[in-house]
Design a protein around this motif. Structure first.
Motif, PDB file in Angstrom:
ATOM      1  N   SER A  39       0.833  -1.215   0.000  1.00 41.60           N
ATOM      2  CA  SER A  39       0.000   0.000   0.000  1.00 41.60           C
ATOM      3  C   SER A  39       0.858   1.252   0.000  1.00 41.60           C
ATOM      4  O   SER A  39       0.551   2.233  -0.681  1.00 41.60           O
ATOM      5  N   ILE A  40       1.941   1.236   0.762  1.00 45.73           N
ATOM      6  CA  ILE A  40       2.844   2.397   0.805  1.00 45.73           C
ATOM      7  C   ILE A  40       3.495   2.616  -0.549  1.00 45.73           C
ATOM      8  O   ILE A  40       3.666   3.766  -0.995  1.00 45.73           O
ATOM      9  N   GLU A  41       3.837   1.551  -1.251  1.00 44.41           N
ATOM     10  CA  GLU A  41       4.395   1.696  -2.603  1.00 44.41           C
ATOM     11  C   GLU A  41       3.397   2.390  -3.526  1.00 44.41           C
ATOM     12  O   GLU A  41       3.770   3.286  -4.296  1.00 44.41           O
ATOM     13  N   VAL A  42       2.121   1.998  -3.451  1.00 45.44           N
ATOM     14  CA  VAL A  42       1.070   2.632  -4.254  1.00 45.44           C
ATOM     15  C   VAL A  42       0.939   4.107  -3.861  1.00 45.44           C
ATOM     16  O   VAL A  42       0.841   4.989  -4.728  1.00 45.44           O
ATOM     17  N   ALA A  43       0.948   4.395  -2.562  1.00 40.61           N
ATOM     18  CA  ALA A  43       0.826   5.774  -2.082  1.00 40.61           C
ATOM     19  C   ALA A  43       1.961   6.649  -2.595  1.00 40.61           C
ATOM     20  O   ALA A  43       1.729   7.767  -3.075  1.00 40.61           O
ATOM     21  N   ARG A  44       3.166   6.139  -2.513  1.00 41.38           N
ATOM     22  CA  ARG A  44       4.332   6.903  -3.003  1.00 41.38           C
ATOM     23  C   ARG A  44       4.231   7.174  -4.497  1.00 41.38           C
ATOM     24  O   ARG A  44       4.526   8.282  -4.962  1.00 41.38           O
ATOM     25  N   ALA A  45       3.834   6.171  -5.253  1.00 42.61           N
ATOM     26  CA  ALA A  45       3.737   6.325  -6.712  1.00 42.61           C
ATOM     27  C   ALA A  45       2.670   7.329  -7.110  1.00 42.61           C
ATOM     28  O   ALA A  45       2.806   8.010  -8.137  1.00 42.61           O
ATOM     29  N   ALA A  46       1.632   7.455  -6.299  1.00 41.20           N
ATOM     30  CA  ALA A  46       0.521   8.355  -6.629  1.00 41.20           C
ATOM     31  C   ALA A  46       0.727   9.783  -6.135  1.00 41.20           C
ATOM     32  O   ALA A  46      -0.066  10.667  -6.451  1.00 41.20           O
ATOM     33  N   CYS A  47       1.793  10.012  -5.389  1.00 36.93           N
ATOM     34  CA  CYS A  47       1.975  11.327  -4.744  1.00 36.93           C
ATOM     35  C   CYS A  47       3.004  12.192  -5.467  1.00 36.93           C
ATOM     36  O   CYS A  47       4.114  11.766  -5.747  1.00 36.93           O
ATOM     37  N   SER A  48       2.598  13.433  -5.730  1.00 38.06           N
ATOM     38  CA  SER A  48       3.518  14.400  -6.331  1.00 38.06           C
ATOM     39  C   SER A  48       3.647  15.653  -5.465  1.00 38.06           C
ATOM     40  O   SER A  48       4.151  16.673  -5.920  1.00 38.06           O
TER      41      SER A  48
END
Length: 180
Positions: A39-48
């Motif tokens: 989930s953290i990997e998804v969160a990081r990828a979606a955050c700018s």
């Protein structure tokens, strides 16, 4: 939040709440944590956003110093909510607070004799308590834990006040504001 503060978003999952708050309050800094690395990997990828970061940590061992800790619909899933509350108290700056949102539940079995609580009880047995039981910790909450149980956990952890915030449009949730 508008003036700028530090916020820990516990149990952030894919980081939607963390990113939403970060976008709305650019002067504040937000750190989203979740025990699930995927989930953290998804969160990081979606955050700018420059004011938002994510880390794989659970509620009992997250570190740092914060003005506000948010816990949205996940406290009842934790394997050791007592240890989590103690950690929250240690992470908060003096005067800091926890904003806790949990599923709607009454204090008694009779108050939970409604379709909302019955549905949450079903979720609790099949999902929420299964997560909690997978880890260490003496107490498990589930979705229909009464507000008095939440109040006791936070009082035992060292918090000075616990309020139920009336939110008329939140028929499915309880909102708690807990001060250090």
């Amino acid at each position: 939040l508008a003036a700028g503060c530090t916020v820990l978003d516990v149990g952030c999952g894919h980081g939607v709440s963390t990113r939403t708050l970060g976008a709305a309050f650019p002067k504040s800094t937000f750190r989203g944590v979740d025990y699930h690395a995927g989930s953290i990997e998804v969160a990081r990828a979606a955050c700018s956003l420059d004011n938002v970061t994510f880390a794989t940590e659970n509620a009992t061992d997250a570190g740092g110093s914060f003005d506000l800790i948010t816990v949205f619909d996940c406290f009842h899933d934790m394997s050791d909510p007592d240890a989590a509350a103690r950690n929250f108290c240690s992470l908060l700056k003096e005067g800091g607070a926890v904003l806790l949102i949990e599923p709607m539940a009454g204090e008694t079995i009779g108050e939970n004799a409604n379709i909302v609580a019955q549905t949450y009880s079903g979720f609790s047995v099949t999902c929420c308590l299964q997560c909690a039981m997978a880890g260490d910790g003496a107490s498990k909450l589930g979705t229909v834990a009464p507000s008095s149980r939440h109040r006791a956990i936070f009082a035992d952890a060292g918090f000075s006040s616990f309020s139920v915030v009336p939110v008329p449009t939140a028929a499915m949730n309880r909102v708690f504001y807990v001060k250090k």
